[in-house]
Motif scaffolding. Structure first.
Motif, PDB file in Angstrom:
ATOM      1  N   SER A 162       0.936  -1.263  -0.014  1.00  0.00           N
ATOM      2  CA  SER A 162      -0.070   0.061   0.024  1.00  0.00           C
ATOM      3  C   SER A 162       0.755   1.275   0.026  1.00  0.00           C
ATOM      4  O   SER A 162       0.374   2.467  -0.501  1.00  0.00           O
ATOM      5  CB  SER A 162      -0.983   0.062   1.181  1.00  0.00           C
TER       6      SER A 162
ATOM      7  N   CYS B 153      -6.754   5.769   1.897  1.00  0.00           N
ATOM      8  CA  CYS B 153      -6.468   5.455   3.252  1.00  0.00           C
ATOM      9  C   CYS B 153      -6.522   6.673   3.850  1.00  0.00           C
ATOM     10  O   CYS B 153      -5.760   7.796   3.888  1.00  0.00           O
ATOM     11  CB  CYS B 153      -4.754   5.197   2.959  1.00  0.00           C
TER      12      CYS B 153
ATOM     13  N   HIS C  82      -1.776   1.764   7.737  1.00  0.00           N
ATOM     14  CA  HIS C  82      -1.456   2.187   6.295  1.00  0.00           C
ATOM     15  C   HIS C  82      -2.378   1.460   5.241  1.00  0.00           C
ATOM     16  O   HIS C  82      -1.982   1.141   4.332  1.00  0.00           O
ATOM     17  CB  HIS C  82      -0.116   1.768   5.916  1.00  0.00           C
TER      18      HIS C  82
END
Length: 541
Positions: free
Chosen positions: A213, A328, A486
């Motif tokens: 990510s 996110c 994250h």
């Protein structure tokens, strides 16, 4: 930094008569900053524009003044590079060719500001932990020229698996040599064309999901005069199983070589005959992100400054979760720390200005390698010699009241005394960090100030919870790291425990207020790595 439900148990936040930081202000700020509307607060996006506008409005409403010569902002020159058309990372010449897919099996990028990266048939060398530390008598590059070659590197320090904190590299307490940033820096100094880190969850302190990510999508770099020409062409990570297959294809045993790399005297091992190739296009955009700076001017010694810091940025849009959510939001990391700046500004302004100035610094691009705080450290708005010290806030604990706090870098500076006195008023204690091997000291913005000699506290929420003790605290931490860190699941939760974070906010307030009303100049303890820098800074003020 973690998520678990807890029954309600309210505790008194502070000692009688002490200031209470407004928890409603904190709650509202976390909810706003981590909403989908802010798109994960990535630098250089519409999410940044909304974040900056929100922070300025909140700082103004709290009663702060613009902190940079009449401006709320400090420009931070950045380069955004987004890899496109990434080929598989191919290793040929071994017993069986390997072709690793971008994302699930490897990630790759570059610090070179160029439209195209082509790495073709580069010799591969295993350089152990990739450490060159003359002061410790350790050089993983000894006797080999890696110019133009691809180096494969282990994460963390050679003695990371130690059960204590003794050893050539501090045992299980990570040094900067163990951080991925250092690995790439040293590989570039050695002339390597590519540097690939082998991911292992325990020494990395996070799973592959975090690597994937964090390393896919737009990447932010500090702008440099040479456009990154001195950096390696390609940098990245590969999964452990594929590293083992790579070594086996070259007739080597990964586990045996990894064990050898942990011992002093290790020599780099060429994977004879193996060649590495990868290519990708780069979408390059130069832009200036911004640090946000507000000040509550001091009444008697306004040129002496106490800092509160926290990073406002997060990852923006990232690898989608199974439900399709690709934002996110960074609610805990680090809408909480940013919201703390807002709430502390309001509390301090309401209490009235202190003799020393208090500066509230929301920095950018922490997630890209502490870039905003590093820029401030190199280009301070307030001289380091006149900066008394401060408190950094990153990923506040939302599990409920704790009997303790955990101190990252405990015992390094005289700020520990200020913390101890504030904790005593709450009936709490300081504990050393339980996982020093994760290297948190080098993973947040206090490090950028410490490198310039400024004493900074970094205090995490306690792990010994009033409800459930250490077991509950550790379970909370593990759940957050596994499920949310994250990733798109780091979202605002109205069921969070606000009574625990209230006590932490009041603690930060008490420490900063004590520094801002004192005449003292706290220093690093004798022998600390930053003591000489501070002494030189103060002597030359």
């Amino acid at each position: 930094m973690r998520i678990l439900p807890f029954a309600c148990l309210l505790l008194a936040s502070t000692a009688a008569g002490a200031q209470t930081v407004p928890i409603d202000t904190f709650r509202d700020a976390v909810k706003t900053l981590s909403s989908d509307e802010y798109e994960g607060r990535a630098p250089g996006t519409a999410g940044e524009e909304k974040t900056l506008a929100y922070l300025v409005a909140q700082f103004q409403a709290a009663g702060l003044k613009p902190g940079n010569d009449g401006s709320w902002f400090q420009d931070v020159p950045l380069v955004e590079i987004t890899a496109r058309n990434v080929s598989p990372l191919r290793f040929t010449g071994g017993k069986a060719p390997l072709s690793l897919a971008y994302g699930p099996q490897m990630v790759v990028g570059t610090y070179q500001v160029t439209p195209r990266i082509d790495l073709k048939d580069s010799d591969v060398v295993f350089v152990g932990y990739g450490v060159n530390a003359p002061e410790r008598g350790w050089n993983d590059y000894a006797g080999v020229d890696v110019k133009g070659k691809t180096v494969v590197i282990l994460i963390n320090d050679p003695d990371w698996a130690s059960e204590d904190t003794t050893g050539a590299f501090g045992g299980r307490a990570m040094t900067y040599y163990g951080r991925w940033t250092y690995k790439y820096e040293e590989a570039a100094r050695q002339g390597a064309a590519a540097a690939i880190i082998v991911h292992q969850t325990a020494p990395a302190a996070y799973g592959w999901n975090v690597v994937q990510s964090s390393w896919t999508g737009a990447q932010q770099l500090a702008d440099s005069a040479d456009g990154g020409a001195s950096e390696s062409k390609a940098i990245g990570w590969i999964q452990l199983d594929h590293a083992k297959a790579l070594f086996a294809g070259a007739g080597k045993d990964f586990d045996q070589l990894a064990a050898a790399a942990a011992r002093k005297g290790f020599k780099p091992v060429p994977l004879t005959g193996v060649k590495a190739s990868v290519s990708f296009d780069n979408q390059v955009r130069k832009h200036a992100s911004k640090n946000v700076i507000g000040i509550l001017p001091g009444t008697a010694k306004p040129d002496e400054v106490v800092l509160y810091t926290g990073h406002w940025d997060h990852l923006g849009r990232c690898e989608a979760a199974p439900d399709g959510d690709d934002i996110c939001n960074g609610a805990i990391d680090n809408a909480t720390g940013t919201a703390a700046l807002v709430a502390l500004a309001k509390a301090n302004a309401a209490a009235g200005a202190t003799p020393r100035s208090q500066v509230f610094l929301a920095v950018t691009a922490e997630e890209s390698g502490l870039l905003g705080s590093a820029y401030y450290g190199d280009n301070p708005v307030y001289p380091h010699a006149k900066t008394v010290g401060g408190v950094n806030m990153d990923a506040l604990q939302m599990a409920g009241p704790a009997k303790n706090v955990t101190v990252v870098g405990a015992g390094k500076s005289e700020l520990d005394g200020y913390l101890a006195r504030a904790l005593a008023s709450q009936g709490r204690v300081a504990s050393p960090e339980p996982t020093p091997e994760k290297g948190y000291y080098y993973r947040s913005d206090h490090f950028s100030l410490a490198k310039h000699g400024v004493p900074m506290l970094y205090v995490d929420g306690g792990n010994d919870l009033v409800e459930g003790g250490v077991a509950a605290g550790e379970a909370y931490a593990a759940a957050y790291e596994k499920n949310a860190y994250h990733g798109p699941q780091d979202e605002f939760d109205p069921k969070w425990r606000w009574d625990g974070v209230q006590r932490d906010l009041d603690l930060y307030y008490a420490v900063g207020r004590a520094l801002a009303t004192s005449d003292a100049w706290p220093n690093w303890v004798a022998g600390d790595e930053f003591r000489a820098i501070r002494d030189k800074s103060r002597a030359g003020e």
